[in-house]
Write an enzyme that holds these catalytic residues in place. Structure first.
Site, PDB file in Angstrom:
ATOM      1  N   HIS A  20      41.046  38.686  34.521  1.00  0.00           N
ATOM      2  CA  HIS A  20      41.665  39.830  33.573  1.00  0.00           C
ATOM      3  C   HIS A  20      43.202  39.148  33.352  1.00  0.00           C
ATOM      4  O   HIS A  20      43.999  39.381  32.365  1.00  0.00           O
ATOM      5  CB  HIS A  20      41.782  40.870  34.518  1.00  0.00           C
ATOM      6  CG  HIS A  20      40.776  41.859  34.200  1.00  0.00           C
ATOM      7  ND1 HIS A  20      39.540  41.654  34.508  1.00  0.00           N
ATOM      8  CD2 HIS A  20      40.834  42.969  33.565  1.00  0.00           C
ATOM      9  CE1 HIS A  20      38.572  42.713  34.357  1.00  0.00           C
ATOM     10  NE2 HIS A  20      39.509  43.539  33.219  1.00  0.00           N
TER      11      HIS A  20
ATOM     12  N   LYS B 288      33.597  49.838  40.828  1.00  0.00           N
ATOM     13  CA  LYS B 288      33.630  51.085  41.843  1.00  0.00           C
ATOM     14  C   LYS B 288      34.996  51.679  42.097  1.00  0.00           C
ATOM     15  O   LYS B 288      35.781  50.576  42.203  1.00  0.00           O
ATOM     16  CB  LYS B 288      32.572  50.678  42.940  1.00  0.00           C
ATOM     17  CG  LYS B 288      33.238  49.545  43.546  1.00  0.00           C
ATOM     18  CD  LYS B 288      33.215  49.610  44.928  1.00  0.00           C
ATOM     19  CE  LYS B 288      33.621  48.535  45.695  1.00  0.00           C
ATOM     20  NZ  LYS B 288      34.425  48.494  47.041  1.00  0.00           N
TER      21      LYS B 288
END
Lengths: 183, 280
Positions: free
Chosen positions: A38, A103
């Site tokens: 990222h 999650k």
């Protein structure tokens, strides 16, 4: 529970039809990216350089798989905790990202960005990496190989199970779930 | 004195790293099956079904049950009658970790420096806790600790006036704050007492206790039960989707402490409660 079958990358209609709490089975192409990837993607966008994959409609899966054994497509491949990607997600959504799989809870800013840029967040079962690896039919490293388990891979998935946590209306299944079962 | 060669220690550590990542311990299996029977939420039930299926595949096909195969935390009890031969104990343990993680295709999740963050490439070094005990045995326990649950830990130095209610609030709040992040259903390791450094170790070591065991001190057995009930009343449920089963067990370990404080630490363990012990 009813389960929706959807394909990736996501189009506008797919995203608009998904509601917080929906169980889905995803088939198609998704990309792996976690913390370090990222950071690299963000730097490429800021430097106006081309990205290793088309972000428009893309679905990213927050996963750092274990190494594959000879003959295996991929090793264990369950989701990692998503809040660590919160700092980067808004920018990716501005550039067309439509789905995130991980999650754990997202920040209010990321949930807002999902409303603004019409994107969704789904959870796969954490700690079910052996099971989830069975839904991954192809895996290829396409960028940042030097990052090891954090390299960006293109995955072809079939009936990959996930549940919609945040839809484009700002709903949050984690909040709803607790409310429903708190005593 | 009893001689134990380091090659034996390396072999045991290697095997424990492999076994823990592929085979869920029986006490955890038992708790997961109980959870599946008691969980009321349909989404929670589905998650538990997936976890049970996952852990079955992991054992059968030797695929790590979770891709985060952890940082190897190693507890060693060295009998004072033991003489370690052939080299250094720490090196022997790290060699076992290196061999286990490489040969087992386990993920290498350790960076050499917390800020400069270069992966060491072989999952070493382990975090090793060594204790000298009586006897002529060497007891080795390995807990491969994943990041998702480890990152949700917390510690406080409460004033004595906080009492048991203060401890309970701290533990329950830690679980609430962790929410869906540490892959519930979780195991909650709680350390109470000792010092700032010692209380975290108590919390970690508590995770070695079998989940179906009862605390030997009835006061703490009662406290574990109360805490488990309160935690499961939060409603987080499996994977945080809402439900009855947020924790499979609460395990408390205690130690005497200073008159000015109640140190308390919470070390959260995900449902992949991997740990195994071997005695040489």
């Amino acid at each position: 529970m009813s389960t929706k079958k959807i394909s990736a990358p996501f189009d506008e209609k797919t995203v608009a039809d998904l509601k917080s709490g929906d169980s889905v089975l995803i088939t198609g192409t998704i990309y792996t990216a976690r913390d370090a990837a990222h950071k690299c993607l963000t730097e490429l966008i800021e430097q106006k350089k081309s990205l290793p994959f088309e972000l428009r409609g893309a679905v990213v899966y927050y996963v750092g798989p274990s190494p594959e054994k000879p003959g295996q497509v991929i090793g264990s491949a369950g989701p990692t905790t998503s809040y660590r990607m919160d700092a980067y997600s808004t920018l990716l959504m501005q550039h067309g990202l439509k789905g995130m799989i991980g999650k754990g809870k997202r920040s209010p800013a990321v949930i807002d960005a999902m409303k603004n840029y019409r994107a969704v967040y789904l959870a796969a079962t954490g700690g079910a990496g052996a099971l989830l690896s069975k839904c991954i039919k192809k895996s290829e490293i396409i960028a940042f190989e030097e990052l090891g388990p954090e390299a960006v891979r293109r995955l072809e998935v079939e009936n990959f199970p996930a549940i919609v946590i945040n839809d484009i209306h700002g709903n949050d299944l984690y909040d709803e779930g607790i409310k429903k079962y708190a005593r | 004195m009893r001689d134990i060669n380091i090659s034996e220690i390396t072999g045991v550590v290697k095997k424990l790293c492999l076994d823990t990542n592929f085979v869920l311990p029986e006490d955890v299996w038992k708790k997961l099956r109980e959870a599946q029977a008691t969980e009321e939420s349909p989404a929670g039930k589905d998650v538990l079904k997936q976890i049970i299926e996952n852990d079955t595949i992991a054992e059968k096909e030797k695929i790590p049950m979770c891709q985060d195969t952890g940082l190897a935390v190693v507890f060693v009890e060295v009998g004072q009658e033991v003489h370690i031969t052939g080299g250094d104990l720490t090196d022997a343990i790290n060699q076992g970790v290196r061999e286990g993680y490489t040969e087992g295709y386990l993920r290498k999740s350790v960076v050499a420096d917390p800020l400069r963050r270069k992966n060491t490439g072989d999952n070493t070094p382990a975090v090793i806790h060594t204790e000298i005990v009586s006897g002529d045995k060497l007891k080795i326990s390995v807990i491969p600790k994943g990041g998702g649950s480890e990152n949700m830990g917390s510690l406080a130095m409460l004033p004595p006036s906080a009492g048991v209610e203060g401890v309970k609030k701290f533990v329950v709040d830690a679980v609430k704050k962790a929410g869906s992040n540490p892959c519930p259903p979780i195991v909650v390791g709680v350390g109470i007492g000792g010092t700032f450094d010692g209380v975290a170790l108590l919390a970690k070591r508590s995770l070695l206790r079998p989940l179906d065991s009862v605390h030997p001190d009835s006061y703490y057995a009662g406290l574990e039960k109360e805490l488990l009930k309160e935690i499961n009343n939060i409603g987080i449920g499996p994977q945080g989707l809402g439900g009855r089963v947020t924790a499979l067990a609460v395990l408390i370990e205690t130690y005497p402490c200073h008159i000015t404080a109640i140190p308390v630490a919470v070390n959260i363990q995900c449902h992949a409660c991997r740990r195994k012990t071997f005695i040489i």
